[in-house]
Design a protein around this motif. Structure first.
Motif, PDB file in Angstrom:
ATOM      1  N   GLY A 267     -13.643  -4.009  -1.505  1.00 33.75           N
ATOM      2  CA  GLY A 267     -12.922  -4.088   0.000  1.00 33.75           C
ATOM      3  C   GLY A 267     -11.627  -3.311   0.049  1.00 33.75           C
ATOM      4  O   GLY A 267     -11.252  -3.100   1.107  1.00 33.75           O
ATOM      5  N   LEU A 268     -11.218  -2.734  -1.056  1.00 36.52           N
ATOM      6  CA  LEU A 268     -10.247  -1.803  -0.987  1.00 36.52           C
ATOM      7  C   LEU A 268     -10.126  -1.171  -2.419  1.00 36.52           C
ATOM      8  O   LEU A 268     -10.625  -1.704  -3.538  1.00 36.52           O
ATOM      9  N   VAL A 269     -10.014   0.400  -2.401  1.00 42.55           N
ATOM     10  CA  VAL A 269      -9.898   0.868  -3.423  1.00 42.55           C
ATOM     11  C   VAL A 269      -8.517   1.484  -3.683  1.00 42.55           C
ATOM     12  O   VAL A 269      -7.854   2.038  -2.833  1.00 42.55           O
ATOM     13  N   LEU A 270      -8.005   1.300  -4.899  1.00 42.42           N
ATOM     14  CA  LEU A 270      -6.554   1.617  -5.057  1.00 42.42           C
ATOM     15  C   LEU A 270      -6.489   2.638  -6.248  1.00 42.42           C
ATOM     16  O   LEU A 270      -7.224   2.538  -7.416  1.00 42.42           O
ATOM     17  N   VAL A 271      -5.835   3.639  -6.072  1.00 38.73           N
ATOM     18  CA  VAL A 271      -5.976   5.022  -6.968  1.00 38.73           C
ATOM     19  C   VAL A 271      -4.295   5.241  -7.355  1.00 38.73           C
ATOM     20  O   VAL A 271      -3.657   5.466  -6.276  1.00 38.73           O
ATOM     21  N   SER A 272      -4.275   5.416  -8.734  1.00 41.11           N
ATOM     22  CA  SER A 272      -3.008   5.965  -9.177  1.00 41.11           C
ATOM     23  C   SER A 272      -2.681   7.518  -8.990  1.00 41.11           C
ATOM     24  O   SER A 272      -3.901   8.171  -9.219  1.00 41.11           O
TER      25      SER A 272
ATOM     26  N   ALA B 176      -6.101   2.687  -0.712  1.00 41.30           N
ATOM     27  CA  ALA B 176      -4.773   2.820  -1.094  1.00 41.30           C
ATOM     28  C   ALA B 176      -4.114   3.697  -2.171  1.00 41.30           C
ATOM     29  O   ALA B 176      -5.096   3.811  -3.188  1.00 41.30           O
ATOM     30  N   ILE B 177      -3.287   4.346  -1.926  1.00 38.89           N
ATOM     31  CA  ILE B 177      -2.722   5.273  -2.703  1.00 38.89           C
ATOM     32  C   ILE B 177      -1.270   5.046  -3.293  1.00 38.89           C
ATOM     33  O   ILE B 177      -0.443   4.711  -2.616  1.00 38.89           O
ATOM     34  N   ASP B 178      -1.031   5.124  -5.027  1.00 36.99           N
ATOM     35  CA  ASP B 178       0.308   5.259  -5.407  1.00 36.99           C
ATOM     36  C   ASP B 178       0.637   6.423  -5.902  1.00 36.99           C
ATOM     37  O   ASP B 178       0.033   6.544  -7.125  1.00 36.99           O
TER      38      ASP B 178
END
Length: 294
Positions: free
Chosen positions: A129-134, A162-164
């Protein structure tokens, strides 16, 4: 929105050094030294697991450490999808803490530098449901190509991204426009104050949110002891303060914030509730040593 979150990022061993006083160059200084599991992506995955989220973590580690890392994540509610590297060992980060709780880092990313497309197959996106990438994954050519390929496939499936940014030091090295071009359009940006100022080119979180909102649908700025704000191209929608707590170690506080926010988001909670949960997580994280929940 599926509740499954795919996190991509580094696995590190954090060696945390807290000297009793100023460093004496060329001589000795007594210090408390601890070794803990870390890495921005790993921290986010473990905080998501602690929040009860359905989380999968993809990364690359040294082959000799692979089984122990997998066990670490499983015990913390995270499904590990770790590739083993036969040439490089797992990453190591030395954190130097001064008495105020501020941090300086010495980084050997090790096997993280060899993350490749084979480590991020299409199957990782199934049911996600969501991809979070450092952001660390963008700062070396091999991992950057692998992550960009994954994000391209996620966009084709209409999976939110989402990007951090993760590191002001690396952002300064490559330049903000280069980093933004590497990342491309995304649904969420989680940036601290320094990262937001670097990427937007202006001071003041209201203007930063508006400027960065041209590329990111939602912009979240982590403001430390001042709380956090969220908005988009139209400007700031919400801003909330942080509780006053004793800061022991700020390592992983931003990762804890992002995980708390995203965990609430996958539960279908309002943006206000997501912001408040992220702030609460960040406040909890600074009250003990290390980047992952105990």
């Amino acid at each position: 929105m599926s509740k499954k979150v795919l996190v991509v990022g580094d696995v590190m061993t954090d060696v945390i050094v807290k000297p009793e006083g100023p460093i004496v160059f060329g001589s000795d200084r007594r210090a408390a030294i601890e070794s803990r599991a870390g890495g921005s992506g790993a921290n986010q995955a473990v905080w998501l697991g602690a929040a009860g989220a359905d989380v999968v973590f993809a990364a690359r580690v040294g082959m000799v450490d692979k089984a122990s890392h997998e066990g670490h994540f499983r015990l913390r509610g995270v499904t590990p999808m770790l590739a083993g590297d036969a040439q490089l060992g797992s990453g190591v980060l030395v954190t130097l803490l001064d008495p105020s709780g501020e941090r300086s880092f010495l980084t050997d990313r090790g096997a993280n530098l060899n993350l490749c497309a084979d480590d991020l197959p299409d199957s990782l996106l199934d049911g996600t449901g969501l991809v979070l990438v450092s952001g660390y994954s963008f700062f070396a050519p091999g991992p950057r190509a692998a992550v960009q390929s994954l994000l391209g496939r996620a966009r084709k499936r209409n999976i939110p991204i989402a990007i951090d940014p993760a590191s002001i030091g690396f952002l300064e090295e490559v330049g903000p426009q280069t980093f933004l071009a590497w990342v491309g359009a995304a649904d969420w940006l989680f940036a601290n104050e320094s990262e937001a100022e670097m990427l937007a080119g202006v001071a003041g979180f209201e203007d930063q949110v508006r400027i960065l909102g041209a590329q990111f649908r939602h912009v979240v700025i982590k403001r430390g002891r001042f709380g956090a704000a969220v908005g988009g191209a139209q400007g700031v929608d919400l801003s909330r303060p942080a509780p006053i707590v004793k800061v022991v170690d700020s390592t992983g506080a931003g990762d804890a914030f992002a995980a708390g926010f995203i965990a609430a988001l996958t539960e279908g909670q309002s943006v206000e509730a997501c912001l408040e949960r992220g702030i609460a997580n960040g406040a909890r994280a600074v009250q003990f040593v290390g980047g992952q929940p105990k």
